[in-house]
Design an enzyme around this catalytic site. Structure first.
Site, PDB file in Angstrom:
ATOM      1  N   ARG A 168      70.956  46.532  83.172  1.00 22.65           N
ATOM      2  CA  ARG A 168      70.351  47.844  82.925  1.00 22.65           C
ATOM      3  C   ARG A 168      68.928  47.852  83.481  1.00 22.65           C
ATOM      4  O   ARG A 168      68.027  47.221  82.923  1.00 22.65           O
ATOM      5  CB  ARG A 168      70.333  48.174  81.431  1.00 22.65           C
ATOM      6  N   ASP A 452      64.280  48.501  69.093  1.00 25.02           N
ATOM      7  CA  ASP A 452      63.852  48.463  70.480  1.00 25.02           C
ATOM      8  C   ASP A 452      63.057  49.726  70.771  1.00 25.02           C
ATOM      9  O   ASP A 452      62.694  50.468  69.851  1.00 25.02           O
ATOM     10  CB  ASP A 452      65.031  48.256  71.430  1.00 25.02           C
TER      11      ASP A 452
END
EC number: 2.3.3.9
Length: 538
Positions: A168, A452
């Site tokens: 990613r 996150d």
């Protein structure tokens, strides 16, 4: 015909990382420069379109499916390319940053896929960016291991037992200031993609293992078209067959939720699926409708479960869309993490993850995410019970699902209301996460949840919305800047007491405190907290 103009060269900044010359080779930088020259102007235009669309949402307070792309949605004949063997069974995917320990543990975890993350689970220090690329190269060369401070060594299992790597890169909005062309930073997305593709694409293609990508933060099918053009260019440049790349798109913005079919269509030769990026999706809802009225005010983050109507509409539409078009539908992250020290906390986390994954498997998802190796068996059991020996359940077309724009936007259907404890938790998570991020850590365990950048974005955006909407909390207090500052000051003192003066001084707590208040209280809402935070990184 006149000769083509030479590709401008990439200039690297003065920061250095051990072995970076193995990543920043002349040909690799030339490849990144070519990507930058060809695609950054289009990236810039698409970011401007984002701002225009947000202004339209602010003006109208609504969204709808695009009339100009109705033909794509109504055409029953098109499908995405068949999944390669390495991505056919995706019942468990583990996510995490590309540091050396996580690289070894994720590949060995027993998950079918590892999302190797340069985005929300990674703070983009130059060290993290470069060493993440090195760790992936070392892993593919089978020369990576890891030894703990206690002397325990971890090495890779046999190749056939390792997770398939899906990288990613950063979102389109982030730049990489350490690499510039003509004085201008290269987009972080093109740096992460370009360096990984250049060094690994051929060897992965020869093994039938990629290159595979997760695409974050897309807000429209035009942004998917840009990625598709990047893939076509990169494959041609390195002499790889068209369609070698496969990409899974995170549907983690409310605007993308209205363009799922169009996104798959744009990427159809390179698409492998969609993922329900639930935490960024909540952030996007708050961000886009932050000033649209009280009917768009969400309660405490942890009160917005996946079973509330508007979240059910989003996930069921995703499954239907994917299966109608032959793509994988991948479920989202359960933020709960196990504890190896507290059996009670551990069992509670396992029970919540088990229920979450059983719901997803029952709804038709083909796989889902976990954030910790200990959760791999839990998720696998949930999907094994539904899939059996089948690699996926794309045969479940979910023709019973019919989702309207109103259902996707029915935020007022949640019964829970904002609370003082929710405000305090948002402040606590915001300060603690930002402090860790500024020290280079992007995935952080806070109060038995894996946080996150997405969950930190929810926290600061809810504070902003509650304050600017004048929300009255459960105890009768009104959410005001003064109340938020009071709570933040108390949290800073709590951290000082918890760590002691030496531990407190070793961190970046005051900077984190100040940045949270800035992005949560300023009238000028920052589109992403990582943009001002990046100015403080390194």
């Amino acid at each position: 015909m006149p000769a083509a103009a030479p590709t401008p060269s990439v200039a690297a900044g003065t920061a250095t990382v051990t072995r970076q010359e193995e990543v920043l080779t002349g040909p690799a930088l030339e490849f990144v420069a070519a990507l930058h020259g060809r695609f950054t102007p289009r990236r810039d235009d698409l970011l401007a379109r984002r701002a225009e669309r947000r202004a339209e949402i602010a003006r109208t307070g609504t969204l709808d499916f695009l009339p100009e792309t109705a033909r794509v949605r109504e055409d029953p004949t098109w499908r995405v390319a068949p999944a390669p063997a390495a991505l056919d069974d995706r019942r468990v995917e583990i996510t995490g940053p590309t540091d050396r320990k996580m690289t070894v543990n994720a590949l060995n975890s027993g998950a079918r896929v590892w999302l190797a993350d340069f985005e929300d689970a990674s703070a983009p220090t130059w060290r993290n960016v470069v060493q993440g690329q090195l760790n992936l190269i070392d892993a593919f060369e089978r020369r990576i291991d890891f030894t703990t401070a206690e002397g325990k060594t971890y090495a890779l299992r046999p190749d056939e037992e390792l997770a398939t790597v899906v990288v990613r890169p950063r979102g389109w909005h982030l730049d990489e200031r350490h690499l510039t062309v003509a004085g201008r930073p290269v987009p972080g997305a093109l740096v992460d993609f370009g360096l990984f593709f250049f060094h690994n694409a051929r060897r992965l293609a020869e093994r039938g293992k990629g290159p595979f990508f997760y695409l974050p933060k897309l807000e429209s099918h035009r942004e998917a078209r840009l990625w598709n053009d990047v893939f076509v260019f990169a494959q041609e440049r390195l002499g790889l067959p068209h369609g070698t790349v496969r990409a899974t798109v995170l549907i983690e913005t409310i605007t993308a939720a209205f363009e799922m079919e169009e996104i798959l269509y744009e990427l159809r030769d390179h698409a492998s699926g969609l993922n329900a990026g639930r935490w960024d999706y909540l952030f996007s809802l708050i961000k886009n409708f932050r000033d649209a009225g009280p009917e768009f005010v969400l309660p405490d983050r942890n009160a917005v479960t996946m079973t509330v109507p508007f979240m059910r509409a989003y996930t069921e539409l995703l499954v239907r869309t994917c299966h109608q078009r032959g793509a994988h539908a991948i479920g989202g992250m359960a933020a709960f993490i196990p504890s190896r020290r507290d059996p009670e906390v551990n069992e509670a986390a396992l029970a919540k993850v088990r229920a979450d994954k059983e719901r997803e498997a029952g709804d038709g998802f083909d796989g889902s995410w976990v954030a910790h190796p200990d959760l791999v068996p839990v998720a696998r059991a949930a999907f094994d019970a539904v899939l059996g020996d089948r690699p996926h359940q794309k045969h479940r077309l979910r023709e019973d699902v019919h989702v309207t724009a109103g259902q996707l936007l029915a935020l007022g259907t949640t019964e829970a209301k904002p609370t003082f404890e929710g405000l305090r938790n948002a402040v606590q998570v915001g300060i603690r996460y930002i402090e860790a991020w500024l020290r280079g850590q992007g995935a952080v365990a806070i109060f038995n949840l894996m946080e996150d950048a997405a969950t930190a974005e929810i926290s600061r955006s809810q504070i902003w919305q509650w304050v600017h909407t004048g929300v009255v909390l459960d105890g009768g207090e009104k959410a005001t800047p003064a109340l938020v500052r009071e709570v933040a000051a108390a949290e800073l003192e709590a951290v000082r007491a918890e760590l002691g003066e030496t531990g407190f001084a070793a961190g970046r707590w005051r900077e984190a405190h100040d940045l949270l208040l800035r992005v949560a209280l300023d009238d000028d809402y920052a589109e992403f907290l990582t943009l001002p935070a990046y100015e403080l990184l390194d």
